[in-house]
Scaffold this motif. Structure first.
Motif, PDB file in Angstrom:
ATOM      1  N   LEU A  86       8.593  -6.060  13.715  1.00 24.78           N
ATOM      2  CA  LEU A  86       6.616  -6.274  13.796  1.00 24.78           C
ATOM      3  C   LEU A  86       6.115  -4.904  14.087  1.00 24.78           C
ATOM      4  O   LEU A  86       6.318  -4.350  14.927  1.00 24.78           O
ATOM      5  N   LYS A  87       5.082  -4.887  13.391  1.00 26.14           N
ATOM      6  CA  LYS A  87       4.332  -3.467  13.563  1.00 26.14           C
ATOM      7  C   LYS A  87       2.820  -3.983  13.209  1.00 26.14           C
ATOM      8  O   LYS A  87       2.385  -5.080  12.862  1.00 26.14           O
ATOM      9  N   ALA A  88       2.375  -2.812  14.162  1.00 29.49           N
ATOM     10  CA  ALA A  88       0.990  -3.834  15.489  1.00 29.49           C
ATOM     11  C   ALA A  88       0.171  -2.652  14.101  1.00 29.49           C
ATOM     12  O   ALA A  88      -0.995  -2.419  14.352  1.00 29.49           O
ATOM     13  N   ASP A  89      -0.156  -2.523  12.730  1.00 31.54           N
ATOM     14  CA  ASP A  89      -1.101  -2.255  11.551  1.00 31.54           C
ATOM     15  C   ASP A  89      -0.531  -2.459  10.336  1.00 31.54           C
ATOM     16  O   ASP A  89       0.634  -2.772   9.865  1.00 31.54           O
ATOM     17  N   ILE A  90      -1.393  -2.622   9.347  1.00 32.36           N
ATOM     18  CA  ILE A  90      -1.167  -2.671   7.941  1.00 32.36           C
ATOM     19  C   ILE A  90      -1.315  -1.889   7.616  1.00 32.36           C
ATOM     20  O   ILE A  90      -2.720  -1.089   6.951  1.00 32.36           O
ATOM     21  N   THR A  91      -0.655  -0.874   7.306  1.00 31.46           N
ATOM     22  CA  THR A  91      -0.555   0.436   6.337  1.00 31.46           C
ATOM     23  C   THR A  91       0.665   0.741   5.662  1.00 31.46           C
ATOM     24  O   THR A  91       1.956  -0.071   6.288  1.00 31.46           O
ATOM     25  N   PHE A  92       0.270   1.600   4.503  1.00 32.71           N
ATOM     26  CA  PHE A  92       1.337   1.769   3.704  1.00 32.71           C
ATOM     27  C   PHE A  92       2.993   2.527   3.958  1.00 32.71           C
ATOM     28  O   PHE A  92       4.441   2.179   4.091  1.00 32.71           O
ATOM     29  N   ASN A  93       2.010   3.303   4.925  1.00 34.19           N
ATOM     30  CA  ASN A  93       2.568   4.597   5.598  1.00 34.19           C
ATOM     31  C   ASN A  93       4.051   3.227   6.856  1.00 34.19           C
ATOM     32  O   ASN A  93       5.424   4.191   7.132  1.00 34.19           O
ATOM     33  N   GLU A  94       3.336   2.065   7.118  1.00 37.52           N
ATOM     34  CA  GLU A  94       4.746   1.793   8.104  1.00 37.52           C
ATOM     35  C   GLU A  94       5.845   1.243   7.148  1.00 37.52           C
ATOM     36  O   GLU A  94       6.680   1.134   7.552  1.00 37.52           O
ATOM     37  N   ILE A  95       5.052   1.076   5.887  1.00 40.75           N
ATOM     38  CA  ILE A  95       6.720  -0.076   4.743  1.00 40.75           C
ATOM     39  C   ILE A  95       7.604   1.659   5.118  1.00 40.75           C
ATOM     40  O   ILE A  95       8.623   1.377   4.886  1.00 40.75           O
ATOM     41  N   LYS A  96       6.643   3.072   4.508  1.00 38.42           N
ATOM     42  CA  LYS A  96       7.837   3.953   4.450  1.00 38.42           C
ATOM     43  C   LYS A  96       8.761   4.318   5.667  1.00 38.42           C
ATOM     44  O   LYS A  96       9.470   4.404   5.360  1.00 38.42           O
ATOM     45  N   ASP A  97       7.353   4.349   6.662  1.00 41.83           N
ATOM     46  CA  ASP A  97       8.998   4.562   7.857  1.00 41.83           C
ATOM     47  C   ASP A  97       9.745   3.360   8.283  1.00 41.83           C
ATOM     48  O   ASP A  97      10.619   3.743   8.682  1.00 41.83           O
ATOM     49  N   ALA A  98       9.894   2.310   8.120  1.00 44.26           N
ATOM     50  CA  ALA A  98      10.588   1.504   8.220  1.00 44.26           C
ATOM     51  C   ALA A  98      11.850   1.762   6.894  1.00 44.26           C
ATOM     52  O   ALA A  98      13.056   1.906   7.634  1.00 44.26           O
ATOM     53  N   CYS A  99      11.720   2.252   5.889  1.00 46.15           N
ATOM     54  CA  CYS A  99      13.001   2.208   5.360  1.00 46.15           C
ATOM     55  C   CYS A  99      13.543   3.715   5.629  1.00 46.15           C
ATOM     56  O   CYS A  99      14.511   3.384   5.841  1.00 46.15           O
ATOM     57  N   LYS A 100      12.828   4.602   6.181  1.00 45.64           N
ATOM     58  CA  LYS A 100      13.133   5.295   7.086  1.00 45.64           C
ATOM     59  C   LYS A 100      14.038   5.408   8.611  1.00 45.64           C
ATOM     60  O   LYS A 100      15.216   5.826   8.265  1.00 45.64           O
ATOM     61  N   VAL A 122      -0.707  -8.781  -1.095  1.00 46.75           N
ATOM     62  CA  VAL A 122      -1.201  -8.963   0.192  1.00 46.75           C
ATOM     63  C   VAL A 122      -2.422  -7.868   0.484  1.00 46.75           C
ATOM     64  O   VAL A 122      -2.191  -6.409   0.555  1.00 46.75           O
ATOM     65  N   GLY A 123      -3.335  -7.635   0.180  1.00 49.74           N
ATOM     66  CA  GLY A 123      -4.061  -6.546  -0.093  1.00 49.74           C
ATOM     67  C   GLY A 123      -3.815  -5.429  -0.866  1.00 49.74           C
ATOM     68  O   GLY A 123      -3.806  -3.843  -0.821  1.00 49.74           O
ATOM     69  N   SER A 124      -2.888  -5.883  -2.186  1.00 45.06           N
ATOM     70  CA  SER A 124      -2.248  -5.179  -3.052  1.00 45.06           C
ATOM     71  C   SER A 124      -1.378  -3.997  -2.799  1.00 45.06           C
ATOM     72  O   SER A 124      -1.068  -3.126  -3.328  1.00 45.06           O
ATOM     73  N   ASN A 125      -0.830  -4.736  -1.282  1.00 41.54           N
ATOM     74  CA  ASN A 125       0.608  -4.532  -1.331  1.00 41.54           C
ATOM     75  C   ASN A 125       1.851  -3.838  -2.112  1.00 41.54           C
ATOM     76  O   ASN A 125       2.130  -2.881  -1.831  1.00 41.54           O
ATOM     77  N   ALA A 126       1.851  -4.761  -3.079  1.00 45.45           N
ATOM     78  CA  ALA A 126       2.781  -4.413  -3.315  1.00 45.45           C
ATOM     79  C   ALA A 126       2.510  -3.229  -4.670  1.00 45.45           C
ATOM     80  O   ALA A 126       4.068  -2.576  -4.717  1.00 45.45           O
ATOM     81  N   GLU A 127       1.456  -3.063  -5.343  1.00 47.43           N
ATOM     82  CA  GLU A 127       1.252  -2.083  -6.258  1.00 47.43           C
ATOM     83  C   GLU A 127       1.033  -1.012  -5.511  1.00 47.43           C
ATOM     84  O   GLU A 127       2.249  -0.527  -6.112  1.00 47.43           O
ATOM     85  N   LYS A 128       0.595  -0.843  -4.212  1.00 49.07           N
ATOM     86  CA  LYS A 128       1.003   0.573  -3.684  1.00 49.07           C
ATOM     87  C   LYS A 128       2.323   0.859  -3.604  1.00 49.07           C
ATOM     88  O   LYS A 128       2.825   1.968  -3.251  1.00 49.07           O
ATOM     89  N   VAL A 129       3.164  -0.424  -2.410  1.00 44.25           N
ATOM     90  CA  VAL A 129       4.809   0.067  -2.744  1.00 44.25           C
ATOM     91  C   VAL A 129       4.567   0.484  -3.706  1.00 44.25           C
ATOM     92  O   VAL A 129       5.644   1.456  -4.084  1.00 44.25           O
ATOM     93  N   VAL A 130       5.012  -0.020  -5.098  1.00 46.48           N
ATOM     94  CA  VAL A 130       5.198   0.805  -6.355  1.00 46.48           C
ATOM     95  C   VAL A 130       4.935   1.571  -6.231  1.00 46.48           C
ATOM     96  O   VAL A 130       6.147   2.696  -6.678  1.00 46.48           O
ATOM     97  N   ARG A 131       4.149   2.299  -5.919  1.00 49.18           N
ATOM     98  CA  ARG A 131       2.878   3.609  -6.597  1.00 49.18           C
ATOM     99  C   ARG A 131       4.486   4.448  -5.280  1.00 49.18           C
ATOM    100  O   ARG A 131       4.594   6.243  -5.408  1.00 49.18           O
ATOM    101  N   THR A 132       4.178   4.222  -4.048  1.00 52.32           N
ATOM    102  CA  THR A 132       4.736   5.451  -2.342  1.00 52.32           C
ATOM    103  C   THR A 132       6.164   5.646  -2.342  1.00 52.32           C
ATOM    104  O   THR A 132       7.028   5.851  -1.805  1.00 52.32           O
TER     105      THR A 132
END
Length: 274
Positions: A86-100, A122-132
């Motif tokens: 569970l992460k207390a923020d909706i940012t794509f850095n949270e996904i990248k950080d979780a991967c690391k 959710v808020g274009s998450n998939a598209e932005k995750v694909v990018r980064t």
């Protein structure tokens, strides 16, 4: 593949992605990391405060934990090690950080993508995750009762900077004993002769020991249409593409092909970072 990350908002689309992740986990004997991100005002708390000092925060955290419990009770997750995060923020850095943090090998995400290039999860998450993302991203749009990959389209411009992503695609294909269909789409803006195109693909794969493949040179109005039309013709189970991982993506070919495909392809799409 040992660890699979599944971002979830507990929606139907996220559930579809989790079901596919469960099938992959059983195929690879992998673990699943289930990630939920909440936009809650933890950053506004005083240094000495606790989560319970904010009733709204506590409510949403309890709700998320309850939803985690309901998910973990699903039959399709039986026998799979699932970690809830569970992460207390909706940012794509949270996904990248979780991967690391968890050394993730693959992200599996759900997507709405019913119309419009930016109508995503959710808020274009998939598209932005694909990018980064630094790890492969598998985007799932529909429910799958099984996830068997027999025909795997790998679309590329077959330039040298895609070779590493091709190796990743080959490893994925080997796990499913799948045939890779190497696809080079020719349009009026990137015209080359069939002879030149075939030679480019053959030079690209020379030295590789994977032999379960076909080569197709396909003409169409756009690269995206070419990939979608060819995949439909052979009833492909999966579309694979390479994407540059820079912010403001250095586009696949001459446009936002990877994002466009994620939005329009009814079939699963997996992206590999160059």
């Amino acid at each position: 593949m040992n660890k699979i990350l599944v971002p979830t908002d507990f929606s139907e689309q996220a559930g579809n992605a989790l079901k596919v992740a469960a099938m992959l986990a059983k195929t690879y004997n992998a673990e699943i990391y289930l990630l939920h991100m909440m936009e809650i005002p933890l950053q506004q708390m005083d240094q000495g405060s606790t989560e319970s000092d904010i009733p709204e925060t506590l409510f949403f955290m309890k709700l998320a934990k309850k939803r985690f419990q309901n998910l973990l009770a699903e039959d399709y997750l039986e026998g799979i090690t699932v970690h809830e995060t569970l992460k207390a923020d909706i940012t794509f850095n949270e996904i990248k950080d979780a991967c690391k943090e968890f050394d993730i090998d693959l992200i599996v995400m759900g997507s709405h993508g019913s119309s419009g290039l930016m109508e995503m999860f959710v808020g274009s998450n998939a598209e932005k995750v694909v990018r980064t993302s630094d790890v492969p991203v598998l985007v799932i749009k529909n429910e799958h009762t099984s996830f068997n990959v027999s025909n795997f389209v790998f679309a590329s411009d077959f330039k040298n900077d895609n070779k590493e992503t091709y190796k990743q695609a080959v490893n994925f294909a080997k796990a499913f004993n799948a045939k890779i269909h190497l696809l080079l789409v020719i349009t009026s803006s990137n015209f080359m002769s069939t002879y030149e195109a075939n030679n480019r693909v053959k030079d690209f794969i020379s030295g590789e020991d994977f032999n379960n493949y076909t080569i197709t040179i396909h003409n169409d109005y756009s690269v995206e249409l070419g990939i979608l039309n060819f995949s439909k013709d052979i009833n492909a189970d999966l579309i694979g593409i390479s994407t540059h991982g820079r912010q403001g993506i250095a586009h696949f070919f001459n446009g936002s092909i990877s994002e466009d495909l994620v939005n329009h392809a009814k079939r699963p799409v997996i992206t590999f970072k160059i």
